[in-house]
Write a protein that holds these residues in place. Sequence first.
Motif, PDB file in Angstrom:
ATOM      1  N   ALA A  55       0.802  -1.224   0.000  1.00 42.28           N
ATOM      2  CA  ALA A  55       0.000   0.000   0.000  1.00 42.28           C
ATOM      3  C   ALA A  55       0.834   1.273   0.000  1.00 42.28           C
ATOM      4  CB  ALA A  55      -0.921  -0.005   1.213  1.00 42.28           C
ATOM      5  N   LEU A  56       2.103   1.200   0.359  1.00 42.71           N
ATOM      6  CA  LEU A  56       2.943   2.394   0.429  1.00 42.71           C
ATOM      7  C   LEU A  56       3.945   2.475  -0.715  1.00 42.71           C
ATOM      8  CD1 LEU A  56       3.612   2.405   4.279  1.00 42.71           C
ATOM      9  CD2 LEU A  56       1.912   3.715   3.015  1.00 42.71           C
ATOM     10  N   VAL A  57       3.697   1.776  -1.801  1.00 41.97           N
ATOM     11  CA  VAL A  57       4.642   1.740  -2.913  1.00 41.97           C
ATOM     12  C   VAL A  57       4.611   3.029  -3.735  1.00 41.97           C
ATOM     13  CG1 VAL A  57       3.149   0.623  -4.610  1.00 41.97           C
ATOM     14  CG2 VAL A  57       5.611   0.233  -4.678  1.00 41.97           C
ATOM     15  N   SER A  58       3.468   3.686  -3.824  1.00 44.08           N
ATOM     16  CA  SER A  58       3.331   4.905  -4.618  1.00 44.08           C
ATOM     17  C   SER A  58       3.928   6.093  -3.878  1.00 44.08           C
ATOM     18  CB  SER A  58       1.859   5.173  -4.913  1.00 44.08           C
ATOM     19  OG  SER A  58       1.694   6.457  -5.468  1.00 44.08           O
ATOM     20  N   GLU A  59       4.708   6.867  -4.584  1.00 42.33           N
ATOM     21  CA  GLU A  59       5.354   8.026  -3.967  1.00 42.33           C
ATOM     22  C   GLU A  59       4.333   9.073  -3.547  1.00 42.33           C
ATOM     23  OE1 GLU A  59       8.640  11.157  -5.437  1.00 42.33           O
ATOM     24  OE2 GLU A  59       9.111   9.049  -5.814  1.00 42.33           O
ATOM     25  N   THR A  60       3.270   9.252  -4.317  1.00 39.18           N
ATOM     26  CA  THR A  60       2.266  10.256  -3.974  1.00 39.18           C
ATOM     27  C   THR A  60       1.453   9.864  -2.739  1.00 39.18           C
ATOM     28  OG1 THR A  60       0.736   9.271  -5.560  1.00 39.18           O
ATOM     29  CG2 THR A  60       2.063  11.139  -6.319  1.00 39.18           C
ATOM     30  N   VAL A  61       1.300   8.586  -2.479  1.00 35.59           N
ATOM     31  CA  VAL A  61       0.606   8.126  -1.275  1.00 35.59           C
ATOM     32  C   VAL A  61       1.383   8.553  -0.035  1.00 35.59           C
ATOM     33  CG1 VAL A  61      -0.018   6.049   0.037  1.00 35.59           C
ATOM     34  CG2 VAL A  61      -0.557   6.205  -2.381  1.00 35.59           C
ATOM     35  N   ILE A 115       8.714  18.041   8.394  1.00 35.73           N
ATOM     36  CA  ILE A 115       7.955  18.967   9.226  1.00 35.73           C
ATOM     37  C   ILE A 115       6.470  18.854   8.930  1.00 35.73           C
ATOM     38  CG2 ILE A 115       7.566  21.407   9.744  1.00 35.73           C
ATOM     39  CD1 ILE A 115      10.549  21.848   9.101  1.00 35.73           C
ATOM     40  N   SER A 116       6.133  18.684   7.664  1.00 37.51           N
ATOM     41  CA  SER A 116       4.726  18.582   7.280  1.00 37.51           C
ATOM     42  C   SER A 116       4.566  17.514   6.208  1.00 37.51           C
ATOM     43  CB  SER A 116       4.217  19.929   6.763  1.00 37.51           C
ATOM     44  OG  SER A 116       4.936  20.287   5.595  1.00 37.51           O
ATOM     45  N   GLY A 117       3.323  17.144   5.973  1.00 34.23           N
ATOM     46  CA  GLY A 117       3.039  16.120   4.966  1.00 34.23           C
ATOM     47  C   GLY A 117       2.882  16.720   3.584  1.00 34.23           C
ATOM     48  N   THR A 118       3.984  17.051   2.959  1.00 33.73           N
ATOM     49  CA  THR A 118       3.952  17.595   1.604  1.00 33.73           C
ATOM     50  C   THR A 118       4.991  16.865   0.769  1.00 33.73           C
ATOM     51  OG1 THR A 118       5.598  19.268   2.176  1.00 33.73           O
ATOM     52  CG2 THR A 118       3.289  19.894   2.429  1.00 33.73           C
ATOM     53  N   VAL A 119       5.211  17.379  -0.421  1.00 37.70           N
ATOM     54  CA  VAL A 119       6.268  16.828  -1.266  1.00 37.70           C
ATOM     55  C   VAL A 119       7.594  17.069  -0.544  1.00 37.70           C
ATOM     56  CG1 VAL A 119       7.420  16.998  -3.488  1.00 37.70           C
ATOM     57  CG2 VAL A 119       4.940  17.275  -3.348  1.00 37.70           C
ATOM     58  N   PRO A 120       8.392  16.033  -0.333  1.00 38.48           N
ATOM     59  CA  PRO A 120       9.621  16.207   0.438  1.00 38.48           C
ATOM     60  C   PRO A 120      10.678  17.028  -0.299  1.00 38.48           C
ATOM     61  CG  PRO A 120       9.483  13.975  -0.415  1.00 38.48           C
ATOM     62  CD  PRO A 120       8.196  14.655  -0.758  1.00 38.48           C
ATOM     63  N   ASP A 121      11.333  17.916   0.439  1.00 38.81           N
ATOM     64  CA  ASP A 121      12.484  18.638  -0.089  1.00 38.81           C
ATOM     65  C   ASP A 121      13.460  18.904   1.062  1.00 38.81           C
ATOM     66  OD1 ASP A 121      11.660  20.914   1.315  1.00 38.81           O
ATOM     67  OD2 ASP A 121      10.673  21.794  -0.407  1.00 38.81           O
ATOM     68  N   LYS A 122      14.621  19.411   0.740  1.00 37.96           N
ATOM     69  CA  LYS A 122      15.675  19.591   1.730  1.00 37.96           C
ATOM     70  C   LYS A 122      15.307  20.586   2.828  1.00 37.96           C
ATOM     71  CE  LYS A 122      19.414  18.518  -1.438  1.00 37.96           C
ATOM     72  NZ  LYS A 122      20.595  19.018  -2.131  1.00 37.96           N
ATOM     73  N   SER A 123      14.414  21.514   2.543  1.00 38.55           N
ATOM     74  CA  SER A 123      14.083  22.530   3.541  1.00 38.55           C
ATOM     75  C   SER A 123      13.076  22.026   4.587  1.00 38.55           C
ATOM     76  CB  SER A 123      13.533  23.782   2.859  1.00 38.55           C
ATOM     77  OG  SER A 123      12.308  23.488   2.216  1.00 38.55           O
ATOM     78  N   THR A 124      12.297  20.996   4.265  1.00 46.26           N
ATOM     79  CA  THR A 124      11.279  20.522   5.202  1.00 46.26           C
ATOM     80  C   THR A 124      11.512  19.102   5.709  1.00 46.26           C
ATOM     81  OG1 THR A 124       9.880  19.728   3.398  1.00 46.26           O
ATOM     82  CG2 THR A 124       9.485  21.977   4.200  1.00 46.26           C
ATOM     83  N   CYS A 125      12.446  18.383   5.098  1.00 44.57           N
ATOM     84  CA  CYS A 125      12.655  16.975   5.465  1.00 44.57           C
ATOM     85  C   CYS A 125      14.123  16.666   5.716  1.00 44.57           C
ATOM     86  CB  CYS A 125      12.181  16.051   4.338  1.00 44.57           C
ATOM     87  SG  CYS A 125      10.430  16.126   4.005  1.00 44.57           S
ATOM     88  N   THR A 126      14.345  15.677   6.539  1.00 40.34           N
ATOM     89  CA  THR A 126      15.670  15.102   6.658  1.00 40.34           C
ATOM     90  C   THR A 126      15.844  14.179   5.464  1.00 40.34           C
ATOM     91  OG1 THR A 126      15.545  15.164   9.070  1.00 40.34           O
ATOM     92  CG2 THR A 126      17.181  13.692   8.098  1.00 40.34           C
ATOM     93  N   MET A 127      16.880  14.407   4.693  1.00 40.27           N
ATOM     94  CA  MET A 127      17.081  13.641   3.465  1.00 40.27           C
ATOM     95  C   MET A 127      18.267  12.691   3.644  1.00 40.27           C
ATOM     96  SD  MET A 127      14.665  14.844   1.581  1.00 40.27           S
ATOM     97  CE  MET A 127      14.848  14.799  -0.176  1.00 40.27           C
ATOM     98  N   GLY A 128      18.190  11.556   2.983  1.00 46.42           N
ATOM     99  CA  GLY A 128      19.263  10.578   3.015  1.00 46.42           C
ATOM    100  C   GLY A 128      19.469  10.001   1.628  1.00 46.42           C
ATOM    101  N   SER A 129      20.644   9.464   1.404  1.00 45.11           N
ATOM    102  CA  SER A 129      20.927   8.902   0.083  1.00 45.11           C
ATOM    103  C   SER A 129      20.402   7.472   0.010  1.00 45.11           C
ATOM    104  CB  SER A 129      22.424   8.930  -0.199  1.00 45.11           C
ATOM    105  OG  SER A 129      23.111   8.166   0.753  1.00 45.11           O
ATOM    106  N   PHE A 130      20.058   7.065  -1.199  1.00 38.14           N
ATOM    107  CA  PHE A 130      19.608   5.698  -1.427  1.00 38.14           C
ATOM    108  C   PHE A 130      20.074   5.249  -2.798  1.00 38.14           C
ATOM    109  CE2 PHE A 130      16.272   8.273  -3.248  1.00 38.14           C
ATOM    110  CZ  PHE A 130      15.909   7.602  -4.394  1.00 38.14           C
ATOM    111  N   VAL A 131      20.095   3.941  -2.977  1.00 36.18           N
ATOM    112  CA  VAL A 131      20.472   3.362  -4.256  1.00 36.18           C
ATOM    113  C   VAL A 131      19.264   2.623  -4.803  1.00 36.18           C
ATOM    114  CG1 VAL A 131      21.985   1.716  -5.407  1.00 36.18           C
ATOM    115  CG2 VAL A 131      22.880   3.139  -3.575  1.00 36.18           C
ATOM    116  N   ASP A 132      18.932   2.896  -6.039  1.00 41.24           N
ATOM    117  CA  ASP A 132      17.796   2.256  -6.697  1.00 41.24           C
ATOM    118  C   ASP A 132      18.339   1.305  -7.762  1.00 41.24           C
ATOM    119  OD1 ASP A 132      15.437   1.505  -7.805  1.00 41.24           O
ATOM    120  OD2 ASP A 132      14.962   3.444  -8.698  1.00 41.24           O
ATOM    121  N   ASP A 133      18.123   0.027  -7.583  1.00 39.50           N
ATOM    122  CA  ASP A 133      18.593  -0.952  -8.568  1.00 39.50           C
ATOM    123  C   ASP A 133      17.435  -1.683  -9.233  1.00 39.50           C
ATOM    124  OD1 ASP A 133      17.768  -2.460  -6.474  1.00 39.50           O
ATOM    125  OD2 ASP A 133      19.586  -3.646  -6.308  1.00 39.50           O
ATOM    126  N   LYS A 134      16.259  -1.063  -9.264  1.00 38.24           N
ATOM    127  CA  LYS A 134      15.076  -1.699  -9.842  1.00 38.24           C
ATOM    128  C   LYS A 134      14.979  -1.494 -11.347  1.00 38.24           C
ATOM    129  CE  LYS A 134      12.477  -0.849  -5.657  1.00 38.24           C
ATOM    130  NZ  LYS A 134      11.422  -0.059  -5.079  1.00 38.24           N
TER     131      LYS A 134
END
Length: 173
Positions: A55-61, A115-134
Amino acid sequence: MALISLLILMLASVALISSTDTSLLTAGNLAFKRDLANQSERAVAQVRTQFVSGALVSETVLYSDQAAQNYWAHVLPSTKLPGIPDVLIASAKKDDITDAATGVRLRYVIDRMCISGTVPDKSTCTMGSFVDDKKGTAGVTKVSAGLGPVYRLTVMALGPRNTQTFTQITFTH
């Protein structure tokens, strides 16, 4: 003299038995706590499935709260126990994972470090790196790296003898 010696030996044996009982009880409780820490991995596997194919696979969800999935798009307050979201402790809902054979019950919440439930960006969220191999075609893996919001999974495990443990992990997706 013999009676006094027997009395001293009897008192020493009672103290030794009492000490042994306490040690065994403590060792048993430590074993239960360690088992609960291991059992918490069940919740990690279930959450991973939700993010990969559930259920949490969609980024917009992920931009809004999904209470049915125990997901919040913002950092949850933790006033009762430092670092443990209040919603996890105060939850009146049934346990998320129950093992009747072992008596272990797991409850978990996922909160996005924003901080809030919006589109994540560096000013409102803690960001981390990830690797996508899909991505990729014809059996060739295409690896790409990026930045994404950090998610925190908090698991409360309840077990025998009123044993309780809290486990937290952070991940990016």
